[in-house]
Each structure stands twice: as C-alpha cells, then as structure tokens.
Design a protein around this motif. Structure first.
Motif, mmCIF file in Angstrom:
data_model
loop_
_atom_site.group_PDB
_atom_site.id
_atom_site.type_symbol
_atom_site.label_atom_id
_atom_site.label_comp_id
_atom_site.label_asym_id
_atom_site.label_seq_id
_atom_site.Cartn_x
_atom_site.Cartn_y
_atom_site.Cartn_z
ATOM 1 N N HIS A 118 0.683 -1.142 -0.128
ATOM 2 C CA HIS A 118 -0.277 0.234 -0.125
ATOM 3 C C HIS A 118 0.599 1.273 0.206
ATOM 4 O O HIS A 118 0.536 2.515 -0.753
ATOM 5 C CB HIS A 118 -1.011 -0.025 1.043
ATOM 6 C CG HIS A 118 -1.526 0.909 1.415
ATOM 7 N ND1 HIS A 118 -3.094 1.526 0.598
ATOM 8 C CD2 HIS A 118 -1.610 2.703 1.860
ATOM 9 C CE1 HIS A 118 -3.838 2.419 1.175
ATOM 10 N NE2 HIS A 118 -2.824 2.890 2.060
ATOM 11 N N HIS A 122 0.754 3.922 -2.920
ATOM 12 C CA HIS A 122 0.314 6.141 -2.903
ATOM 13 C C HIS A 122 1.330 6.528 -3.838
ATOM 14 O O HIS A 122 1.089 7.440 -4.224
ATOM 15 C CB HIS A 122 1.029 6.239 -1.548
ATOM 16 C CG HIS A 122 -0.376 6.131 -0.782
ATOM 17 N ND1 HIS A 122 -1.155 6.673 -0.965
ATOM 18 C CD2 HIS A 122 -0.605 5.530 0.289
ATOM 19 C CE1 HIS A 122 -2.254 6.651 0.004
ATOM 20 N NE2 HIS A 122 -2.163 6.229 0.724
ATOM 21 N N SER A 166 1.414 9.497 5.169
ATOM 22 C CA SER A 166 -0.293 8.698 5.655
ATOM 23 C C SER A 166 -0.416 8.545 7.056
ATOM 24 O O SER A 166 0.001 9.366 7.424
ATOM 25 C CB SER A 166 -0.287 7.704 4.819
ATOM 26 O OG SER A 166 0.381 6.624 5.855
ATOM 27 N N ASP A 348 -6.441 7.178 -0.128
ATOM 28 C CA ASP A 348 -6.350 6.269 -0.420
ATOM 29 C C ASP A 348 -7.345 5.788 -1.616
ATOM 30 O O ASP A 348 -8.624 6.128 -1.996
ATOM 31 C CB ASP A 348 -7.091 4.657 0.717
ATOM 32 C CG ASP A 348 -6.056 4.738 2.253
ATOM 33 O OD1 ASP A 348 -4.325 5.179 1.811
ATOM 34 O OD2 ASP A 348 -6.141 4.374 2.804
HETATM 35 ZN ZN ZN Z 1 -2.810 5.305 2.607
#
Ligand code: ZN
Ligand code: KG4
Length: 379
Positions: A118, A122, A166, A348
């Motif tokens: 993840h 990004h 994040s 996200d």
């Molecule tokens: Zn994220």
C-alpha cells in the motif's frame, strides 16, 4: 494492459481499472469515515464489517464504469488482464476482506493476481495521468519544473525521492527504478497524519483530523491575521506562527518525530488562552507539521539531488502543504521536477494499486498470498 485493483487496507473500500499504469478507466471509492465520526476514530472491527458490506458492489461498479458500452458482466471481465490487491500494511480485518475477495476472483476468473504494498502504491499516484490538465502558463523561467495537478502530465524520472505521508506512515524513500525502493528515513513515533488526527481530537474537531484541521485553519487565515499565510519555512515571514515546536527540524537527518507536537498541543489546551481561537491553534498545528515536512524534503533534495521529487499519501492532499512545497522548491535553485498528485489520488484509492501493479508486474499464485498488516515500505 488493463488491471483491476482492490484496496481495503483501512476505512476505504476501493476498486479501479487502470490501463497501462497511467490511464484511469474507473476509480470507485466508498468510505466508512462518516460512521467512524461517531466513535471519534476507527474501531477496526467496524471498519472490517463495512468492508464486507461494500466490497462486491464496489468491484461491480468499477467494471461498469470502466466499460460503459459493455453491458455484459462476462465480457467486462474478459477485458481485464490481471488483478491486483493491497496485502499490507493496514488493519488486519480490513486487509483480509480485499485479499480474500481478490484471491477468489483470481481463482474463478483465471486471472493473474499481483500483491501490492500500500505504501509503495501511494507513490504511483504520480504516474497516473489525470484529466483536464492544462499547460502551466508560467512565463518565469524556473529551475524547478513542477508537474502539478494543473500542469500537463509528465511521468517522473529516476532517480526519484518520494515522501509518503499517510495516517500511519511518514517515510522518505529513494527510487532508482521501479521495484528499487530504498528507505532513507521516517518517523520515530507518530506519523504526520496521526498527528493531525490526534490534534483534531484534542481540539474537538471531527475524524479524519487532517481535513478538519485544514478547514478550521482556513477560518483563521481568512480572518484578521491573513498575513500568517506567508512563508514560514524559508523565512520572509511578516508574522511567524510559532506557538508549537517544529520537532527535529534541524536534526540533520531524514527522520521525524511528531508525538511531542501532539503533547505540546495537549499542554497548551490545559491552560486557558482567551485570546487564542481554535482556528488559530488549528492553523498553528498545521503550520508546524507542514514546516517540518517541507524543510526535511528540501534537505533530502539537496543531499541526494534526485531528478524528481514525489509527494504522496493522504496528508499530501493538504492545501497548505502543497502550496508551501511549490513555493519553497521554486525559491531554490534545484534541478529537479516536483510532482504532486491531485488530492483524490493522495488519499486511499485503488487506482494507485493498479498503477503500481503495472510497473511492478509480479503475479503470485493466489494460494501463496497472505495479508501482512506490519509490512514496511522497503521490505
Ligand atoms: Zn494510504
Ligand atoms: O493515505 P491515507 O488516505 O490513508 C493511510 O494510508 O493512512 O491517509 C490518511 C491520513 C489521515 O491521517 C488524514 O487525516 C490525512 O491523511 N489527511 C489529511 C488531509 N486529507 C487526509 N491531512 C491533512 N490535510 C488534508 N487535507
């Protein structure tokens, strides 16, 4: 090549179809954030339950949106070359929903499945070509070329440095190529997004804290103290917002520490300050976080001299951070291109998962894919 990606690492349920890593055919995001407002933050069990509720209809919508002229689900699926899914980091219950769904689809549709980190994904928001960009009509010659949401899309060039900011992570990485990610530094305690979220709670502002602190801060900036919107990180400031510390700003490394800032806000709120509004405190918190992120990024640019600098992660949606990055990089003679994704690709979504999968196309048999909630950015 068309990749259908699924993202369920936290409180967003997302599916997207992206062609050749850059062209978004569909990008569907359902968020359960509204439900978490009532609890002042995410309860993992609730987030996972909502993932289960949303996942199938979100995937179905991503196919319908991607192929609007194709009414037949079987033929929509036949256009998909591969599947991708976030396997970590994140909340274990939420991750399991996406991963198990993707594994099932991989098995019954006979499509390869690419597991995606993840955090690395990004960064790929910077490779996605967003619509309606216009060439920047900037007549001034500048050493820093900024590939910003309002400019014509140019893919980043290597070597690149990325800052991923994040809710749970704040990391600098050096990318020499796709798949070559080296960690340079990061937070020693709280992430920048976490700091926004926790300070928002202290200020009685709703979850998620980043956007609500930003909105509250805007009330202060449009008030009588308008001049505080001037640059702080690089000087030239008429009025300095310095109510709170800038932790580790001169530590001469690429590490961060945001937990002390949260404590400073807590301590400040214990004393009654009649002349300091909540809007000012929000603006001061935002300014302190932004100052540290920008200063450390300039340090990284000067030290490593990359060809590109890539901003990414939910906090990169912050207006003040984006504005300051542009100002501070353009004020310096740095030979690099600055990339800042459109805000909707900072928070996200599954388009970045699909893009990352295209440029790091390593499918794994579905039986071998497992969630990894603690996955790190360079592992
Ligand atoms: Zn994220
Ligand atoms: O990347 P992201 O969407 O999810 C994670 O992977 O964690 O980041 C979420 C974080 C939250 O802490 C949220 O408060 C913050 O990004 N955020 C913002 C803004 N929009 C989201 N922080 C500051 N300003 C914003 N506009």
């Amino acid at each position: 090549m068309k990749i259908l990606a699924i993202e369920t690492s936290c409180d967003e349920t997302a599916a997207s179809v992206v062609e050749n890593g850059v062209k978004v055919l569909s990008n569907v995001v359902a968020t359960s954030a509204q439900i978490h407002i009532a609890t002042g933050g995410i309860i993992p069990e609730n987030a996972a339950r909502l993932q289960v509720e949303y996942i199938i209809s979100i995937i179905q919508k991503s196919l319908v949106d991607a192929f609007p002229n194709d009414k037949n689900i079987k033929s929509q699926i036949s256009n998909i070359d591969a599947l991708a899914v976030t396997y970590g980091p994140g909340l274990v219950g939420s991750l399991l929903v996406g991963v198990e769904t993707a594994k099932t689809l991989s098995m019954i549709w006979h499509k390869p499945l690419i597991p995606i980190n993840h955090l690395v994904a990004h960064i790929y928001a910077n490779w996605i070509d967003t619509d309606k960009r216009k060439e920047m009509s900037d007549k001034r010659r500048r050493s820093v070329k900024s590939y910003l949401p309002h400019t014509k899309h140019q893919p980043p060039t290597f070597p690149a440095i990325a800052l991923v900011v994040s809710g749970g992570h704040t990391d600098f990485v050096l990318m020499r190529d796709h798949g070559q990610v080296k960690w340079l530094g990061g937070t020693r305690d709280d992430a920048a997004g976490e700091c926004f979220d926790k300070c928002a709670r202290l200020l009685d502002l709703p979850y998620p804290g980043g956007p609500s602190i930003s909105a509250e801060a805007a009330k202060y900036e449009i008030g009588p103290a308008r001049i505080v919107t001037q640059s702080v990180a690089g000087g030239n400031t008429k009025y300095e917002m310095k109510l709170f510390p800038r932790p580790m700003i001169n530590s001469n490394d690429l590490d961060f520490s945001f937990s002390g800032l949260k404590t400073a806000v807590y301590n400040h709120l214990q004393i009654e300050h009649k002349n300091i509004s909540r809007a000012q405190i929000a603006a001061e918190v935002q300014e302190a976080i932004v100052d540290v992120l920008v200063k450390k990024s300039i340090d990284a640019m000067e030290k490593y001299k990359p060809k590109s600098f890539l901003l990414s992660g939910g906090v990169a949606a912050n207006k003040r951070l984006r504005e300051k990055f542009i100002n501070e990089t353009q004020n310096r003679q740095l030979e690099l291109s600055l990339h800042i994704p459109v805000p909707s690709l900072c928070t996200d979504n599954a388009a970045v998962i699909a893009s990352c999968a295209y440029f790091n196309n390593s499918p794994i048999p579905w039986k071998e894919i497992a969630v990894n909630p603690q996955l790190e950015i360079a592992s």
